[in-house]
Scaffold this motif. Structure first.
Motif, mmCIF file in Angstrom:
data_model
loop_
_atom_site.group_PDB
_atom_site.id
_atom_site.type_symbol
_atom_site.label_atom_id
_atom_site.label_comp_id
_atom_site.label_asym_id
_atom_site.label_seq_id
_atom_site.Cartn_x
_atom_site.Cartn_y
_atom_site.Cartn_z
ATOM 1 N N ALA A 72 0.819 -1.216 0.000
ATOM 2 C CA ALA A 72 0.000 0.000 0.000
ATOM 3 C C ALA A 72 0.847 1.257 0.000
ATOM 4 C CB ALA A 72 -0.929 -0.009 1.221
ATOM 5 N N GLY A 73 1.930 1.274 0.798
ATOM 6 C CA GLY A 73 2.714 2.494 0.955
ATOM 7 C C GLY A 73 3.544 2.871 -0.255
ATOM 8 N N LEU A 74 3.965 1.889 -1.055
ATOM 9 C CA LEU A 74 4.888 2.166 -2.164
ATOM 10 C C LEU A 74 4.206 2.240 -3.531
ATOM 11 C CD1 LEU A 74 7.816 -0.161 -1.032
ATOM 12 C CD2 LEU A 74 7.853 2.328 -1.080
ATOM 13 N N LEU A 75 2.919 1.946 -3.594
ATOM 14 C CA LEU A 75 2.228 1.950 -4.884
ATOM 15 C C LEU A 75 2.309 3.304 -5.588
ATOM 16 C CD1 LEU A 75 -0.914 -0.199 -4.126
ATOM 17 C CD2 LEU A 75 0.503 -0.464 -6.147
ATOM 18 N N LEU A 76 2.008 4.379 -4.873
ATOM 19 C CA LEU A 76 2.005 5.706 -5.508
ATOM 20 C C LEU A 76 3.380 6.097 -6.037
ATOM 21 C CD1 LEU A 76 -0.343 7.763 -3.151
ATOM 22 C CD2 LEU A 76 -0.823 6.961 -5.460
ATOM 23 N N LEU A 211 9.494 14.007 -4.855
ATOM 24 C CA LEU A 211 10.126 13.299 -3.737
ATOM 25 C C LEU A 211 9.426 13.600 -2.414
ATOM 26 C CD1 LEU A 211 13.907 13.673 -4.651
ATOM 27 C CD2 LEU A 211 12.431 11.676 -4.949
ATOM 28 N N ILE A 212 9.002 14.847 -2.216
ATOM 29 C CA ILE A 212 8.298 15.198 -0.974
ATOM 30 C C ILE A 212 6.982 14.419 -0.884
ATOM 31 C CG2 ILE A 212 7.133 17.050 0.275
ATOM 32 C CD1 ILE A 212 9.217 18.981 -0.818
ATOM 33 N N GLY A 213 6.238 14.397 -1.978
ATOM 34 C CA GLY A 213 4.994 13.629 -1.985
ATOM 35 C C GLY A 213 5.233 12.150 -1.763
ATOM 36 N N ALA A 214 6.316 11.602 -2.344
ATOM 37 C CA ALA A 214 6.632 10.182 -2.178
ATOM 38 C C ALA A 214 6.919 9.854 -0.715
ATOM 39 C CB ALA A 214 7.824 9.808 -3.053
ATOM 40 N N VAL A 215 7.722 10.698 -0.059
ATOM 41 C CA VAL A 215 8.068 10.466 1.353
ATOM 42 C C VAL A 215 6.816 10.565 2.229
ATOM 43 C CG1 VAL A 215 9.341 11.373 3.327
ATOM 44 C CG2 VAL A 215 10.458 11.199 1.094
ATOM 45 N N LEU A 216 5.993 11.583 1.989
ATOM 46 C CA LEU A 216 4.769 11.741 2.770
ATOM 47 C C LEU A 216 3.826 10.552 2.560
ATOM 48 C CD1 LEU A 216 4.025 15.544 2.209
ATOM 49 C CD2 LEU A 216 4.699 14.463 4.365
ATOM 50 N N SER A 217 3.732 10.071 1.332
ATOM 51 C CA SER A 217 2.861 8.939 1.030
ATOM 52 C C SER A 217 3.327 7.677 1.749
ATOM 53 C CB SER A 217 2.832 8.700 -0.485
ATOM 54 O OG SER A 217 2.218 7.469 -0.788
ATOM 55 N N ILE A 218 4.608 7.356 1.622
ATOM 56 C CA ILE A 218 5.138 6.127 2.223
ATOM 57 C C ILE A 218 5.010 6.158 3.743
ATOM 58 C CG2 ILE A 218 7.224 4.744 2.566
ATOM 59 C CD1 ILE A 218 8.121 5.743 -0.232
#
Length: 526
Positions: A72-76, A211-218
């Motif tokens: 779930a965390g890495l899909l985006l 990258l900011i969105g990726a970190v927040l998503s994970i």
């Protein structure tokens, strides 16, 4: 044979020749099938792992959630990365990671080791799923795209219930780790098919990775789901739950705020303006919540309450599998005539009825009743999952199909993770309350805790106790488990009924073609 030559994305590029693109379709189908299979193959192994690894109920939940949580965390991030650097590259990387995680079980001799290997497999699955789904519509012309997507989504949907059947046969004939090693040859075949037949594609005007969105998503998704899993073990007020729970919610709110303001966001929230995308995503997320909850409890019921072995448990799930196959094919035909909303509505009603039947199952209920419930739920899965996935993908513009499908799949995996956490914890709490009065006081404290933890430990203790006392303990444990399973089925039935109402009220009755993107993203010439 050399791999397909990557070229610049060109809206005018023609799809690959007919024979080649149908050969290419086998690779994503295989890839998605092992993702679906591995999400559920563990279900029949839970009693075996409880004995072989001395795993607690909490660790059994983590064997499942260690896979769905990174999924779930890495899909985006992986979906957006594929749109940017190439979907074929990220898909191959995901398959390699999945294979490595599967091989890691060869060195596992503890619950912690298995959880780590499952995390690696879940990370690989997070790259496989959105990219495998994204490349298929780009390889086919519009006239063939519906058929290709139906085959692809059916591959994933079929892998989900096949997991317990394959796992049961392997557990009865081989070492428990074989249920993961079976992934390796399938991964090799999928990689070979991708290298030989699948062209590279990427977004025509790819922006820099957020990258900011990726970190927040994970971090946000992982922290929140972790807290949900740990609530029953530690309680709401425990810092180990409170901090990641509140922190995860804050991070997810921050993520939404960031995505609205960022010039190149990780994923476009405007996807949710499309009602087909929004309500189909919600429906399939609820279906995953229900499905993973059911597959967490039913195999344990067959083995620990009714005394079936692992392979027999898999065979007892055949009504679900066969009904799924028939319904998936029938659902596609009905959707062509009556629209997908009708198919999804009927499917959710069937989920509700099947779950209500399951809620009435007792320790000595014959298989006619249980099998009927499973058949109804299998047909419900065949109607709902392929149809909702097809609606989601067909609502996305081609240049954002990777990120959009990743967003929908992230919601789906969060639903699966929370389903196992909430329903597994409900089962655990009701089992403990039911068996506790009959736990023999003369047993060591460690043995008493084990009995309160799962039926398998209660059965072991019952064998060593005098006949009347042992029989009372075993009967109490089995009754307590069935009581918990009935509560799980009722919760799922209520969610299915609610989803039915939401689908009727908000899901569009007929498909509408998505607005054409400003720049199209065509498949690379093979």
């Amino acid at each position: 044979m050399p791999s397909p030559r990557p070229t610049t994305a060109d809206p005018a590029s023609a799809p690959a020749p007919s024979r080649r693109r149908w050969l290419a379709l086998a690779a994503p189908v295989f890839a998605l099938m092992i993702v679906g299979l591995d999400a559920t193959i563990l279900t029949v192994a839970l009693p075996t792992l409880a004995n072989e690894l001395s795993a607690t109920t909490t660790e059994l939940q983590w064997f499942t959630d260690a896979y769905t949580l990174p999924f779930a965390g890495l899909l985006l991030p992986f979906g957006a990365l594929g749109d940017r650097i190439g979907r074929r590259k990220v898909l191959l990387g995901g398959l390699l990671l999945f294979g490595v995680g599967s091989l890691m079980v060869m060195g596992v001799d503890s619950s912690e080791g298995l959880i780590i290997s499952r995390v690696v497999m879940g990370a690989g699955a997070a790259a496989i799923t959105p990219l495998a789904l994204a490349i298929v519509p780009l390889m086919f012309p519009a006239a063939e795209r519906g058929k290709a997507m139906a085959i692809t989504t059916a591959g994933f949907a079929l892998g989900v219930p096949l997991g317990p059947l394959a796992g049961g046969w392997l557990l009865d004939n081989y070492w428990w780790g074989s249920i993961f090693l079976i992934n390796v040859p399938v991964v090799v075949l999928a990689i070979a098919g991708i290298l030989l037949f699948v062209p590279e594609t990427k977004a025509a005007n790819a922006k820099r990775l957020d990258l900011i969105g990726a970190v927040l998503s994970i971090t946000g998704v992982t922290a929140f789901v972790y807290a949900v899993i740990e609530i029953p073990n530690a309680g709401w007020n425990d810092p180990a739950v409170l901090l990641p729970g509140v922190g995860g919610i804050v991070l997810l709110i921050t993520l939404v705020t960031w995505l609205r303001k960022a010039t190149a966001p990780l994923v476009d929230l405007d996807f949710f303006r499309n009602k087909r995308f929004t309500w189909a995503s919600i429906a399939v997320s609820n279906v995953m919540f229900i499905l993973f909850g059911v597959l967490f409890v039913v195999p344990q019921f067959f083995q620990q309450v009714q005394g079936k072995d692992a392979f027999s448990t898999g065979l007892h799930l055949l009504p679900l599998i066969l009904a799924l196959v028939v319904a998936a094919r029938l659902g596609g035909r009905i959707a062509e005539r009556s629209g997908p909303k009708a198919v999804i509505t009927v499917g959710m009603i069937m989920w509700t009825i099947g779950l209500l039947i399951l809620a009435g199952v007792d320790t000595d209920t014959d298989f006619t009743t249980t099998g009927s419930a499973l058949a109804l739920m299998g047909a419900a899965l065949g109607f709902t999952m392929p149809t909702t996935l097809d609606m989601i993908l067909s609502s996305l513009p081609e240049e954002h199909v990777g990120a959009g499908s990743a967003l929908a799949n992230s919601m789906r995996q969060i639903g699966a993770s929370i389903g196992v956490a909430v329903l597994g914890s409900t089962l655990n709490a009701l089992y403990r309350n039911g068996v506790d009065p009959d736990v023999p006081a003369q047993l060591p404290a460690e043995a008493q805790d084990a009995i309160r933890d799962n039926v398998a430990a209660a059965a072991k203790a019952a064998d060593k106790l005098p006949a009347p006392q042992g029989g009372t303990l075993l009967e109490s444990a089995q009754d307590a488990f069935v009581s918990g399973m009935s509560a799980v089925a009722l919760i799922c039935a209520a969610l299915a009924a609610l989803t039915t109402i939401l689908v009727i009220a908000f899901l569009p009755a007929r498909d509408k073609q998505p607005a054409p993107p400003k720049t199209a993203d065509a498949p690379t010439a093979a």
